[in-house]
Design a protein around this motif. Structure first.
Motif, PDB file in Angstrom:
ATOM      1  N   LEU A 199     -30.809 -29.666  12.132  1.00 44.43           N
ATOM      2  CA  LEU A 199     -31.479 -30.499  13.121  1.00 44.43           C
ATOM      3  C   LEU A 199     -30.535 -31.560  13.686  1.00 44.43           C
ATOM      4  O   LEU A 199     -29.597 -31.988  13.037  1.00 44.43           O
ATOM      5  CB  LEU A 199     -32.697 -31.195  12.505  1.00 44.43           C
ATOM      6  CG  LEU A 199     -33.799 -30.312  11.902  1.00 44.43           C
ATOM      7  CD1 LEU A 199     -34.923 -31.188  11.373  1.00 44.43           C
ATOM      8  CD2 LEU A 199     -34.312 -29.310  12.918  1.00 44.43           C
ATOM      9  N   LYS A 200     -30.795 -31.973  14.913  1.00 44.93           N
ATOM     10  CA  LYS A 200     -30.175 -33.162  15.496  1.00 44.93           C
ATOM     11  C   LYS A 200     -31.325 -33.916  16.159  1.00 44.93           C
ATOM     12  O   LYS A 200     -31.563 -33.799  17.364  1.00 44.93           O
ATOM     13  CB  LYS A 200     -29.081 -32.806  16.484  1.00 44.93           C
ATOM     14  CG  LYS A 200     -28.243 -34.006  16.909  1.00 44.93           C
ATOM     15  CD  LYS A 200     -27.042 -33.593  17.760  1.00 44.93           C
ATOM     16  CE  LYS A 200     -25.995 -32.917  16.904  1.00 44.93           C
ATOM     17  NZ  LYS A 200     -24.803 -32.507  17.696  1.00 44.93           N
ATOM     18  N   VAL A 201     -32.059 -34.657  15.337  1.00 44.36           N
ATOM     19  CA  VAL A 201     -33.359 -35.193  15.725  1.00 44.36           C
ATOM     20  C   VAL A 201     -33.369 -36.702  15.622  1.00 44.36           C
ATOM     21  O   VAL A 201     -32.876 -37.279  14.648  1.00 44.36           O
ATOM     22  CB  VAL A 201     -34.477 -34.604  14.827  1.00 44.36           C
ATOM     23  CG1 VAL A 201     -35.807 -35.295  15.085  1.00 44.36           C
ATOM     24  CG2 VAL A 201     -34.612 -33.114  15.071  1.00 44.36           C
ATOM     25  N   GLY A 202     -33.948 -37.333  16.634  1.00 42.59           N
ATOM     26  CA  GLY A 202     -34.221 -38.759  16.590  1.00 42.59           C
ATOM     27  C   GLY A 202     -35.713 -38.981  16.534  1.00 42.59           C
ATOM     28  O   GLY A 202     -36.467 -38.480  17.377  1.00 42.59           O
ATOM     29  N   ALA A 203     -36.160 -39.718  15.521  1.00 43.81           N
ATOM     30  CA  ALA A 203     -37.581 -40.024  15.361  1.00 43.81           C
ATOM     31  C   ALA A 203     -37.810 -41.489  15.670  1.00 43.81           C
ATOM     32  O   ALA A 203     -37.023 -42.350  15.266  1.00 43.81           O
ATOM     33  CB  ALA A 203     -38.040 -39.707  13.939  1.00 43.81           C
ATOM     34  N   VAL A 204     -38.897 -41.793  16.370  1.00 41.93           N
ATOM     35  CA  VAL A 204     -39.217 -43.165  16.732  1.00 41.93           C
ATOM     36  C   VAL A 204     -40.706 -43.405  16.542  1.00 41.93           C
ATOM     37  O   VAL A 204     -41.535 -42.505  16.737  1.00 41.93           O
ATOM     38  CB  VAL A 204     -38.808 -43.461  18.199  1.00 41.93           C
ATOM     39  CG1 VAL A 204     -39.590 -42.606  19.184  1.00 41.93           C
ATOM     40  CG2 VAL A 204     -38.960 -44.935  18.519  1.00 41.93           C
ATOM     41  N   ALA A 219     -32.299 -41.278  12.686  1.00 41.55           N
ATOM     42  CA  ALA A 219     -31.519 -40.178  13.255  1.00 41.55           C
ATOM     43  C   ALA A 219     -31.112 -39.227  12.143  1.00 41.55           C
ATOM     44  O   ALA A 219     -30.535 -39.654  11.134  1.00 41.55           O
ATOM     45  CB  ALA A 219     -30.282 -40.722  13.958  1.00 41.55           C
ATOM     46  N   PHE A 220     -31.380 -37.938  12.337  1.00 43.01           N
ATOM     47  CA  PHE A 220     -31.051 -36.919  11.349  1.00 43.01           C
ATOM     48  C   PHE A 220     -30.165 -35.864  11.997  1.00 43.01           C
ATOM     49  O   PHE A 220     -30.532 -35.260  13.011  1.00 43.01           O
ATOM     50  CB  PHE A 220     -32.321 -36.267  10.802  1.00 43.01           C
ATOM     51  CG  PHE A 220     -33.299 -37.256  10.229  1.00 43.01           C
ATOM     52  CD1 PHE A 220     -33.099 -37.799   8.971  1.00 43.01           C
ATOM     53  CD2 PHE A 220     -34.403 -37.666  10.966  1.00 43.01           C
ATOM     54  CE1 PHE A 220     -33.986 -38.721   8.447  1.00 43.01           C
ATOM     55  CE2 PHE A 220     -35.302 -38.583  10.443  1.00 43.01           C
ATOM     56  CZ  PHE A 220     -35.091 -39.117   9.176  1.00 43.01           C
ATOM     57  N   ALA A 221     -28.989 -35.650  11.401  1.00 44.80           N
ATOM     58  CA  ALA A 221     -28.052 -34.657  11.928  1.00 44.80           C
ATOM     59  C   ALA A 221     -27.133 -34.196  10.808  1.00 44.80           C
ATOM     60  O   ALA A 221     -26.775 -34.978   9.924  1.00 44.80           O
ATOM     61  CB  ALA A 221     -27.226 -35.245  13.070  1.00 44.80           C
ATOM     62  N   GLY A 223     -27.593 -32.553   8.252  1.00 45.85           N
ATOM     63  CA  GLY A 223     -28.119 -32.632   6.905  1.00 45.85           C
ATOM     64  C   GLY A 223     -28.117 -34.011   6.305  1.00 45.85           C
ATOM     65  O   GLY A 223     -28.366 -34.171   5.109  1.00 45.85           O
ATOM     66  N   SER A 224     -27.837 -35.052   7.091  1.00 50.09           N
ATOM     67  CA  SER A 224     -27.856 -36.414   6.573  1.00 50.09           C
ATOM     68  C   SER A 224     -28.478 -37.334   7.611  1.00 50.09           C
ATOM     69  O   SER A 224     -28.802 -36.917   8.726  1.00 50.09           O
ATOM     70  CB  SER A 224     -26.444 -36.886   6.214  1.00 50.09           C
ATOM     71  OG  SER A 224     -25.628 -36.897   7.367  1.00 50.09           O
ATOM     72  N   GLU A 225     -28.638 -38.595   7.235  1.00 49.17           N
ATOM     73  CA  GLU A 225     -29.218 -39.589   8.142  1.00 49.17           C
ATOM     74  C   GLU A 225     -28.137 -40.536   8.623  1.00 49.17           C
ATOM     75  O   GLU A 225     -27.394 -41.110   7.822  1.00 49.17           O
ATOM     76  CB  GLU A 225     -30.330 -40.361   7.445  1.00 49.17           C
ATOM     77  CG  GLU A 225     -30.986 -41.400   8.349  1.00 49.17           C
ATOM     78  CD  GLU A 225     -32.273 -41.980   7.792  1.00 49.17           C
ATOM     79  OE1 GLU A 225     -32.830 -42.883   8.437  1.00 49.17           O
ATOM     80  OE2 GLU A 225     -32.721 -41.517   6.723  1.00 49.17           O
ATOM     81  N   ASP A 226     -28.049 -40.703   9.936  1.00 48.97           N
ATOM     82  CA  ASP A 226     -27.064 -41.608  10.519  1.00 48.97           C
ATOM     83  C   ASP A 226     -27.609 -43.032  10.455  1.00 48.97           C
ATOM     84  O   ASP A 226     -28.777 -43.260  10.773  1.00 48.97           O
ATOM     85  CB  ASP A 226     -26.788 -41.216  11.965  1.00 48.97           C
ATOM     86  CG  ASP A 226     -25.542 -41.869  12.522  1.00 48.97           C
ATOM     87  OD1 ASP A 226     -24.498 -41.807  11.851  1.00 48.97           O
ATOM     88  OD2 ASP A 226     -25.604 -42.443  13.622  1.00 48.97           O
ATOM     89  N   PRO A 227     -26.782 -44.014  10.060  1.00 46.70           N
ATOM     90  CA  PRO A 227     -27.309 -45.372   9.882  1.00 46.70           C
ATOM     91  C   PRO A 227     -27.841 -46.012  11.158  1.00 46.70           C
ATOM     92  O   PRO A 227     -28.977 -46.506  11.185  1.00 46.70           O
ATOM     93  CB  PRO A 227     -26.119 -46.148   9.315  1.00 46.70           C
ATOM     94  CG  PRO A 227     -25.232 -45.123   8.718  1.00 46.70           C
ATOM     95  CD  PRO A 227     -25.398 -43.909   9.570  1.00 46.70           C
TER      96      PRO A 227
END
Length: 289
Positions: A199-204, A219-221, A223-227
């Motif tokens: 996934l390359k997903v942004g949740a809000v 932000a998830f990309a 396999g990890s979460e971007d700070p």
């Protein structure tokens, strides 16, 4: 019994040219609260393969390389790499690279305003008196709703029911973000993703009226979460502003679930949406490349 000579160790890599190397904390609210960026200041002579290898070695979400501009309107040029690929634009690397360029003595043609050259073209960056740097969000290359099959896949990856996603859209402005909105900020903070490696997903999710910030972002990309993620917040701002869900000026929060306290300042001036935040150089040294 005669002594046996110890084997010689295998030769290591030959050190290269010593180049100025910075680590910048971007969208920070204090030391170690934002998203780190590695910056090689004088990157002339490095191949694309060498840049990609260093980005994989640092392990940061992005590593950037400063180069002389090829466009006469630009102050500097930057190439942006994740550990896996090169981006032609990304947000926190834009702000961190701008600060790095200023930190090592760069002087913009126009005081308080820089012009960055990157893969998407020229990106204006402003520096306010209070220290907030901001970039003008590039136009979206892709927008509009996601396919339903993508929404179902994203819901499964985020570990929620399909009905938890109340709205969705493409937000491609360099990275190809898929945007989803949940019921509220608490629902975003409660996410416990599973199986989201592709996934390359942004949740809000929006906060209640009167909260310190307007929304919570994750932000998830890879396999990890971007700070804390500038390109994502730029895409979200265009989407949320278009839907009338946020005011022309607001602050978003990101990083709360990975031990950070990022704050993203968004301003829609009627012509462009600006995404900004504070940044600080935490490491200043050299690297042999």
């Amino acid at each position: 019994m005669p002594e046996t000579a110890a084997p010689h160790p295998a030769p290591g890599p030959t050190p290269g040219t010593a180049r100025r190397f910075l680590e910048v904390d971007v969208f920070a609210t204090g030391p170690l609260t934002g998203n780190p960026l590695a910056v090689v200041v004088d990157a002339e002579g490095l191949s694309t393969e060498h840049m990609q290898a260093l980005a994989a070695w640092t392990g940061f979400s992005e590593t950037t390389f400063l180069l002389p501009p090829t466009d006469p309107e630009a102050d500097y040029r930057v190439r942006i790499f994740t550990p896996r690929e090169e981006f032609d634009f990304a947000g926190h690397p834009t702000l961190g690279s701008a600060l790095a360029w200023l930190h090592v003595g760069g002087t913009p043609r126009t005081p308080g305003r820089l012009v960055q050259e990157c893969g998407v073209g020229l990106v204006p960056v402003t520096v306010a008196d209070d220290g907030v740097l901001a970039f003008a969000t590039p136009p979206l290359r892709r927008s509009g709703p996601l396919d339903e099959a993508d929404v179902v896949r994203i819901a499964a990856g985020l570990g929620v029911a399909r009905e938890a996603i109340v709205d969705h859209a493409w937000g491609e402005n360099g990275p190809a973000w898929q945007l989803v909105r949940l019921a509220d900020a608490d629902a975003v903070r409660a996410l416990r993703p599973r199986g989201h490696a592709e996934l390359k997903v942004g949740a809000v999710g929006l906060e209640a009226a009167g909260a310190e910030t307007a929304c919570e972002v994750r932000a998830f990309a890879y396999g990890s979460e971007d700070p804390v993620t500038g390109s994502l917040n730029g895409a979200l701002a265009q989407w949320l502003r278009g839907a009338g869900l946020v005011p022309p000026r607001y602050v978003a929060a990101q990083g709360s679930q990975v031990g950070r306290r990022g704050r993203i300042h968004v301003h829609d001036d009627g012509a462009r949406i600006w995404v900004g935040g504070r940044a600080a150089v935490l490491v200043d040294g050299t690297i042999a490349l």
